[in-house]
Scaffold this motif. Structure first.
Motif, PDB file in Angstrom:
ATOM      1  N   ARG A 146      -7.876  14.468   4.127  1.00  0.00           N
ATOM      2  CA  ARG A 146      -7.800  13.098   3.990  1.00  0.00           C
ATOM      3  C   ARG A 146      -8.542  12.796   2.803  1.00  0.00           C
ATOM      4  N   ARG A 147      -9.495  13.291   2.305  1.00  0.00           N
ATOM      5  CA  ARG A 147     -10.148  13.173   1.353  1.00  0.00           C
ATOM      6  C   ARG A 147      -9.323  13.391   0.064  1.00  0.00           C
ATOM      7  N   GLY A 148      -8.764  14.603   0.070  1.00  0.00           N
ATOM      8  CA  GLY A 148      -7.690  15.196  -0.936  1.00  0.00           C
ATOM      9  C   GLY A 148      -6.621  14.096  -1.006  1.00  0.00           C
ATOM     10  N   TYR A 149      -5.875  13.551   0.232  1.00  0.00           N
ATOM     11  CA  TYR A 149      -4.917  12.629  -0.069  1.00  0.00           C
ATOM     12  C   TYR A 149      -5.263  11.376  -0.977  1.00  0.00           C
ATOM     13  N   ALA A 150      -6.392  10.774  -0.788  1.00  0.00           N
ATOM     14  CA  ALA A 150      -6.842   9.725  -1.692  1.00  0.00           C
ATOM     15  C   ALA A 150      -7.048  10.149  -3.098  1.00  0.00           C
ATOM     16  N   VAL A 151      -7.562  11.695  -3.329  1.00  0.00           N
ATOM     17  CA  VAL A 151      -7.608  12.077  -4.671  1.00  0.00           C
ATOM     18  C   VAL A 151      -6.142  12.322  -5.396  1.00  0.00           C
ATOM     19  N   PHE A 152      -5.337  12.678  -4.244  1.00  0.00           N
ATOM     20  CA  PHE A 152      -3.934  12.896  -4.648  1.00  0.00           C
ATOM     21  C   PHE A 152      -3.196  11.778  -5.306  1.00  0.00           C
ATOM     22  N   ASP A 155       0.717  -1.243  -0.041  1.00  0.00           N
ATOM     23  CA  ASP A 155       0.205   0.031   0.025  1.00  0.00           C
ATOM     24  C   ASP A 155       0.878   1.307   0.086  1.00  0.00           C
ATOM     25  N   ILE A 156       0.317   2.117  -0.627  1.00  0.00           N
ATOM     26  CA  ILE A 156       1.090   3.559  -0.862  1.00  0.00           C
ATOM     27  C   ILE A 156       1.650   4.126   0.635  1.00  0.00           C
ATOM     28  N   ALA A 157       0.545   4.114   1.516  1.00  0.00           N
ATOM     29  CA  ALA A 157       1.009   4.451   2.892  1.00  0.00           C
ATOM     30  C   ALA A 157       2.214   3.994   3.574  1.00  0.00           C
ATOM     31  N   GLU A 158       2.242   2.645   3.387  1.00  0.00           N
ATOM     32  CA  GLU A 158       3.376   1.727   3.849  1.00  0.00           C
ATOM     33  C   GLU A 158       4.508   2.135   3.019  1.00  0.00           C
ATOM     34  N   ARG A 159       4.655   2.467   1.918  1.00  0.00           N
ATOM     35  CA  ARG A 159       5.668   2.796   1.180  1.00  0.00           C
ATOM     36  C   ARG A 159       6.341   4.219   1.475  1.00  0.00           C
ATOM     37  N   PHE A 160       5.240   5.082   1.381  1.00  0.00           N
ATOM     38  CA  PHE A 160       5.722   6.519   1.383  1.00  0.00           C
ATOM     39  C   PHE A 160       5.008   7.186   2.615  1.00  0.00           C
ATOM     40  N   ALA A 161       5.745   7.280   3.783  1.00  0.00           N
ATOM     41  CA  ALA A 161       5.082   7.508   4.929  1.00  0.00           C
ATOM     42  C   ALA A 161       4.968   9.268   4.905  1.00  0.00           C
ATOM     43  N   HIS A 162       5.933   9.879   4.160  1.00  0.00           N
ATOM     44  CA  HIS A 162       5.992  11.350   4.087  1.00  0.00           C
ATOM     45  C   HIS A 162       4.852  11.936   3.227  1.00  0.00           C
ATOM     46  N   ILE A 163       4.163  11.353   2.456  1.00  0.00           N
ATOM     47  CA  ILE A 163       3.047  11.953   1.912  1.00  0.00           C
ATOM     48  C   ILE A 163       1.527  11.998   2.677  1.00  0.00           C
ATOM     49  N   ALA A 164       1.521  11.316   3.700  1.00  0.00           N
ATOM     50  CA  ALA A 164       0.431  10.958   4.521  1.00  0.00           C
ATOM     51  C   ALA A 164       0.358  12.240   5.368  1.00  0.00           C
ATOM     52  N   PRO A 165      -0.978  12.586   5.630  1.00  0.00           N
ATOM     53  CA  PRO A 165      -1.392  13.418   6.521  1.00  0.00           C
ATOM     54  C   PRO A 165      -1.030  12.782   8.123  1.00  0.00           C
ATOM     55  N   ASP A 166      -0.914  13.692   9.019  1.00  0.00           N
ATOM     56  CA  ASP A 166      -0.421  13.216  10.194  1.00  0.00           C
ATOM     57  C   ASP A 166      -1.797  12.557  10.963  1.00  0.00           C
ATOM     58  N   ASP A 173     -14.021  17.053  -5.046  1.00  0.00           N
ATOM     59  CA  ASP A 173     -12.811  16.230  -5.078  1.00  0.00           C
ATOM     60  C   ASP A 173     -11.478  17.205  -5.291  1.00  0.00           C
ATOM     61  N   LEU A 174     -11.843  18.054  -6.270  1.00  0.00           N
ATOM     62  CA  LEU A 174     -10.723  19.120  -6.436  1.00  0.00           C
ATOM     63  C   LEU A 174     -10.637  20.077  -5.193  1.00  0.00           C
ATOM     64  N   ASP A 175     -11.677  20.664  -4.800  1.00  0.00           N
ATOM     65  CA  ASP A 175     -11.548  21.375  -3.420  1.00  0.00           C
ATOM     66  C   ASP A 175     -10.840  20.450  -2.237  1.00  0.00           C
ATOM     67  N   ALA A 176     -10.978  19.055  -2.231  1.00  0.00           N
ATOM     68  CA  ALA A 176     -10.400  18.266  -1.061  1.00  0.00           C
ATOM     69  C   ALA A 176      -8.811  18.210  -1.556  1.00  0.00           C
ATOM     70  N   LEU A 177      -8.446  17.971  -2.764  1.00  0.00           N
ATOM     71  CA  LEU A 177      -7.122  17.902  -3.225  1.00  0.00           C
ATOM     72  C   LEU A 177      -6.380  19.083  -3.172  1.00  0.00           C
ATOM     73  N   LEU A 178      -6.967  20.432  -3.268  1.00  0.00           N
ATOM     74  CA  LEU A 178      -6.300  21.724  -2.895  1.00  0.00           C
ATOM     75  C   LEU A 178      -6.239  21.823  -1.382  1.00  0.00           C
ATOM     76  N   ALA A 179      -7.097  21.304  -0.594  1.00  0.00           N
ATOM     77  CA  ALA A 179      -6.902  21.304   0.927  1.00  0.00           C
ATOM     78  C   ALA A 179      -5.590  20.646   1.441  1.00  0.00           C
ATOM     79  N   TYR A 180      -5.702  19.401   0.901  1.00  0.00           N
ATOM     80  CA  TYR A 180      -4.338  18.456   1.043  1.00  0.00           C
ATOM     81  C   TYR A 180      -2.984  18.942   0.656  1.00  0.00           C
ATOM     82  N   LEU A 181      -3.272  19.779  -0.385  1.00  0.00           N
ATOM     83  CA  LEU A 181      -1.871  20.525  -1.083  1.00  0.00           C
ATOM     84  C   LEU A 181      -1.475  21.451  -0.123  1.00  0.00           C
ATOM     85  N   ARG A 182      -2.461  22.222   0.283  1.00  0.00           N
ATOM     86  CA  ARG A 182      -2.180  23.399   1.172  1.00  0.00           C
ATOM     87  C   ARG A 182      -1.655  22.788   2.690  1.00  0.00           C
ATOM     88  N   TYR A 183      -2.233  21.893   3.030  1.00  0.00           N
ATOM     89  CA  TYR A 183      -1.639  21.086   4.526  1.00  0.00           C
ATOM     90  C   TYR A 183      -0.198  20.667   4.102  1.00  0.00           C
TER      91      TYR A 183
END
Length: 275
Positions: free
Chosen positions: A183-189, A162-173, A257-267
């Motif tokens: 978190r929704r934006g993380y999935a969209v990303f 799973d991506i979360a296991e391989r790349f810990a530094h892209i996941a929200p805290d 989903d676009l709104d959520a993606l932008l929220a994730y990127l801002r975070y």
């Protein structure tokens, strides 16, 4: 006359090269049971090879007829819960859950094989060639298959974590609530951006720049320009040779989903990790 001999040899070699199949190639598949290499010739000789018709194909944007084999037949031992990584020659990389491929809703994945004797047309928009192998879907909507899950120029398929296991530094805290737009934006990303870009120096794709290091796009683009750019990359810079495609429709990327993606990127702009 002697001076003509090297020229004749060069012309003969050029003619020979032009006569060779341009897209005769091989595909490596590893589902955890050892690597199997399939050549173009071997795939075209399989008894389960069929002609499949894909209405309004994602890459070619028109109805296409492909010589193809059922993808599932090439994935020995694939089980629910597994994840597969599809890696293309151009640096594109996408993870697809085995559950999507094994679905019982009616969506079917096929591996289209480009026959060197009958090559496919060039992709629209100066995107080059889709061959030698391309994953196409019939009835994709019933299983929620996204446009990113149609990898072309395919080089290998391999079982992965799973991506979360391989790349810990892209996941929200962990403190970010489960229902947060972040978190929704993380999935969209993962579905739309991580196939071409890295973030915080992590990821498999090599097509586009890192989206957080040194700067996150939310730091240098106004929100309206960034939204427009994601919908249509040509809206910011007119560049026909650009490789990034947009997400112009609600089916490819909803406003929510676009709104959520932008929220994730801002975070993530506030959570940089130097590679």
């Amino acid at each position: 006359m002697k001076g003509l001999i090297p020229l004749r040899r060069c012309l003969c070699l050029l003619a020979l090269c032009l006569a060779l199949p341009v897209h005769a190639a091989s595909l490596n598949i590893d589902t955890g049971h050892g690597v199997r290499t399939w050549t173009t010739e071997a795939l075209l000789a399989r008894p389960d090879l069929q002609t499949v018709t894909v209405p309004v194909d994602v890459a070619f944007r028109q109805t296409m007829h492909f010589r193809a084999v059922p993808l599932r037949a090439l994935l020995p031992g694939l089980e629910h819960g597994d994840r597969l990584q599809f890696v293309a020659h151009d640096g594109f990389s996408v993870d697809i859950a085995a559950d999507t491929i094994l679905n019982k809703k009616g969506a079917t994945a096929w591996l289209a094989i480009e026959d060197p004797a009958h090559p496919w047309p060039a992709l629209p928009g100066n995107k080059g060639d889709a061959g030698p192998f391309y994953v196409v879907w019939l009835r994709p909507a019933v299983a929620g298959v996204s446009i990113e899950q149609w990898p072309y120029q395919l080089a290998r398929i391999q079982r992965t974590k799973d991506i979360a296991e391989r790349f810990a530094h892209i996941a929200p805290d962990a403190s970010v609530p489960a229902q947060s737009p972040i978190r929704r934006g993380y999935a969209v990303f993962q579905r739309t951006c991580f196939t071409c870009h890295t973030l915080n120096g992590e990821g498999d794709a090599q097509m586009g720049p890192d989206l957080n290091i040194p700067y996150n796009p939310t730091e240098y683009l106004r929100q309206d320009l960034l939204r427009a750019f994601i919908r249509n990359p040509q809206s910011l810079h007119h560049w026909p040779q650009a490789r990034m495609h947009g997400f112009p429709t609600q089916e490819s990327l909803s406003d929510a989903d676009l709104d959520a993606l932008l929220a994730y990127l801002r975070y993530m702009a506030q959570h940089k990790v130097s590679p």
